[in-house]
Motif scaffolding. Structure first.
Motif, mmCIF file in Angstrom:
data_model
loop_
_atom_site.group_PDB
_atom_site.id
_atom_site.type_symbol
_atom_site.label_atom_id
_atom_site.label_comp_id
_atom_site.label_asym_id
_atom_site.label_seq_id
_atom_site.Cartn_x
_atom_site.Cartn_y
_atom_site.Cartn_z
ATOM 1 N N CYS A 34 0.828 -1.198 0.000
ATOM 2 C CA CYS A 34 0.000 0.000 0.000
ATOM 3 C C CYS A 34 0.870 1.259 0.000
ATOM 4 O O CYS A 34 0.592 2.226 -0.717
ATOM 5 N N GLU A 35 1.935 1.232 0.764
ATOM 6 C CA GLU A 35 2.841 2.377 0.838
ATOM 7 C C GLU A 35 3.588 2.571 -0.473
ATOM 8 O O GLU A 35 3.778 3.701 -0.938
ATOM 9 N N VAL A 36 4.009 1.455 -1.078
ATOM 10 C CA VAL A 36 4.707 1.545 -2.360
ATOM 11 C C VAL A 36 3.800 2.174 -3.414
ATOM 12 O O VAL A 36 4.196 3.107 -4.128
ATOM 13 N N VAL A 37 2.573 1.673 -3.515
ATOM 14 C CA VAL A 37 1.632 2.190 -4.508
ATOM 15 C C VAL A 37 1.378 3.676 -4.287
ATOM 16 O O VAL A 37 1.379 4.476 -5.232
ATOM 17 N N THR A 38 1.180 4.070 -3.041
ATOM 18 C CA THR A 38 0.926 5.473 -2.732
ATOM 19 C C THR A 38 2.056 6.356 -3.225
ATOM 20 O O THR A 38 1.827 7.357 -3.914
ATOM 21 N N ASN A 39 3.273 5.998 -2.896
ATOM 22 C CA ASN A 39 4.414 6.841 -3.259
ATOM 23 C C ASN A 39 4.677 6.859 -4.756
ATOM 24 O O ASN A 39 5.043 7.899 -5.314
ATOM 25 N N VAL A 40 4.473 5.731 -5.411
ATOM 26 C CA VAL A 40 4.655 5.704 -6.868
ATOM 27 C C VAL A 40 3.636 6.608 -7.548
ATOM 28 O O VAL A 40 3.971 7.381 -8.452
ATOM 29 N N LEU A 41 2.378 6.555 -7.122
ATOM 30 C CA LEU A 41 1.342 7.397 -7.741
ATOM 31 C C LEU A 41 1.554 8.869 -7.445
ATOM 32 O O LEU A 41 1.336 9.728 -8.319
ATOM 33 N N VAL A 42 1.966 9.191 -6.235
ATOM 34 C CA VAL A 42 2.252 10.594 -5.909
ATOM 35 C C VAL A 42 3.279 11.158 -6.880
ATOM 36 O O VAL A 42 3.129 12.274 -7.407
ATOM 37 N N ASP A 43 4.324 10.387 -7.151
ATOM 38 C CA ASP A 43 5.372 10.863 -8.058
ATOM 39 C C ASP A 43 4.921 10.862 -9.512
ATOM 40 O O ASP A 43 5.241 11.787 -10.279
ATOM 41 N N GLY A 70 -6.539 9.750 -2.246
ATOM 42 C CA GLY A 70 -6.852 8.749 -3.257
ATOM 43 C C GLY A 70 -5.647 8.036 -3.836
ATOM 44 O O GLY A 70 -5.796 7.002 -4.492
ATOM 45 N N TYR A 71 -4.431 8.555 -3.617
ATOM 46 C CA TYR A 71 -3.253 7.825 -4.070
ATOM 47 C C TYR A 71 -3.041 6.554 -3.257
ATOM 48 O O TYR A 71 -2.418 5.602 -3.727
ATOM 49 N N ASP A 72 -3.545 6.546 -2.050
ATOM 50 C CA ASP A 72 -3.402 5.399 -1.163
ATOM 51 C C ASP A 72 -4.539 4.418 -1.434
ATOM 52 O O ASP A 72 -5.704 4.728 -1.190
ATOM 53 N N PRO A 73 -4.241 3.214 -1.947
ATOM 54 C CA PRO A 73 -5.317 2.267 -2.271
ATOM 55 C C PRO A 73 -6.126 1.841 -1.046
ATOM 56 O O PRO A 73 -7.251 1.367 -1.187
ATOM 57 N N CYS A 74 -5.560 2.012 0.140
ATOM 58 C CA CYS A 74 -6.310 1.680 1.352
ATOM 59 C C CYS A 74 -7.461 2.652 1.575
ATOM 60 O O CYS A 74 -8.360 2.373 2.379
ATOM 61 N N ASN A 75 -7.453 3.788 0.888
ATOM 62 C CA ASN A 75 -8.530 4.767 0.995
ATOM 63 C C ASN A 75 -9.523 4.676 -0.153
ATOM 64 O O ASN A 75 -10.285 5.603 -0.401
ATOM 65 N N THR A 76 -9.499 3.556 -0.877
ATOM 66 C CA THR A 76 -10.353 3.407 -2.055
ATOM 67 C C THR A 76 -11.186 2.136 -1.946
ATOM 68 O O THR A 76 -10.912 1.265 -1.108
#
Length: 319
Positions: A34-43, A70-76
């Motif tokens: 979840c953290e990886v996905v968040t940071n990749v999408l932010v960038d 919304g970048y964090d998949p845990c919030n979707t």
């Protein structure tokens, strides 16, 4: 062959390779997905400055906050999250990866074909149950879960294809699935739409499913077979046959395979879905609800007995 090799300039290719390798390493490592996905999408969306300001507690507008969250998949939530029979443990991981795939497709970089094909191949290696080499996944592909999909080598899936793996989906080597095709592995009861049956749908080596076609759950597309544009396949397509129409019927055998292909006298496809049923159970703790609340009994008929919670495989009357 009408295609040619195309490559990015060396500096651009090096940047793409470094980025994809870094994401691949992070997804393969101990870091929380979840953290990886968040940071990749932010960038990828160029929102690092705003995101870090929000993380520091600085004020942001309500719209900005929703975007950053919304970048964090845990919030979707995804549609498949509501399916009662899903494997909770496997879905937790695949949801995060599917969110990265979908959101990547919303970035301008998704139209850079050389970059996007490499990125989606890397994601498929993590998301799918199995994914072969040299696959090409184009823009707008959707899945139910992703983790019930197995794909062979040299497969191409074009724009806006839906690969339903609510049951199970197996795609062989060198398969081509054209734009807008829908491949299903689940079906609904004819009377009670909330009753779902899952199946194993198979597309064998060298088969082609062409533009806007639909393959019904539990069907098998045989080796080297071709499903014509906008055909609706409701039975098994024998190897080397060409099927067209709604419902799809065999109209010919590919030239050169007449001696090896199984003949079909009237062109009608045999239905063998029952042989490929994927049984599932629903945890007793899952709260089931009927989103439609329809009347299931015809007028003056005896009342329909209540459905037992967790009974996922009552007799089906679907066609």
């Amino acid at each position: 062959m009408t295609k040619r090799h195309v490559s990015l300039p060396a500096a651009a290719a090096d940047g793409v390779d470094r980025f994809i390798e870094s994401v691949d390493e992070r997804l393969s490592g101990p870091e929380d997905t979840c953290e990886v996905v968040t940071n990749v999408l932010v960038d990828l969306f160029g929102d690092r400055e705003a995101y870090e300001a929000w993380q520091r507690g600085e004020d942001v507008s309500p719209a900005t906050r929703v975007r950053l969250q919304g970048y964090d998949p845990c919030n979707t939530t995804l549609e498949s999250e509501y399916y009662a029979e899903k494997d909770e443990d496997r879905f937790e991981e695949s949801k995060h990866l599917q969110w990265l795939w979908r959101q990547f497709d919303a970035t301008p970089m998704a139209d850079n074909v050389a970059f996007a094909l490499q990125f989606r191949q890397m994601l498929a290696n993590h998301l799918f149950e199995e994914c072969g080499d040299n696959c090409r996944f184009f823009k707008g592909i959707t899945f139910t879960y992703g983790h019930n999909i197995s794909v062979g080598d040299n497969v191409v899936v074009h724009d806006d294809v839906h690969l339903d793996d609510r049951g199970k989906l197996t795609v062989g080597d060198r398969v081509s699935i054209s734009d807008g095709a829908h491949i299903y592995s689940h079906d609904h009861d004819l009377v009670d739409q909330t009753q779902v049956d899952n199946y194993h749908t198979i597309i064998d080596d060298d088969a082609r499913v062409t533009y806007d076609a639909m393959v019904r759950a539990g069907c098998r597309i045989g080796e080297n077979a071709l499903v014509g544009a906008r055909a609706v396949v409701q039975g098994d397509v024998p190897a080397h046959h060409v099927v067209v129409g709604t419902p799809a019927n065999s109209v010919k055998i590919k030239p050169g395979w007449e001696e090896t292909a199984e003949p079909i006298g009237d062109g009608r496809l045999q239905r063998r879905q029952a042989d490929r049923t994927v049984h599932h159970e629903i945890d007793d703790e899952v709260e089931i609800f009927d989103e439609f609340q329809r009347t299931l009994s015809p007028p003056d008929a005896p009342p329909t007995p209540p459905k037992a919670t967790g009974d996922a495989n009552p007799p089906s009357t679907s066609e």
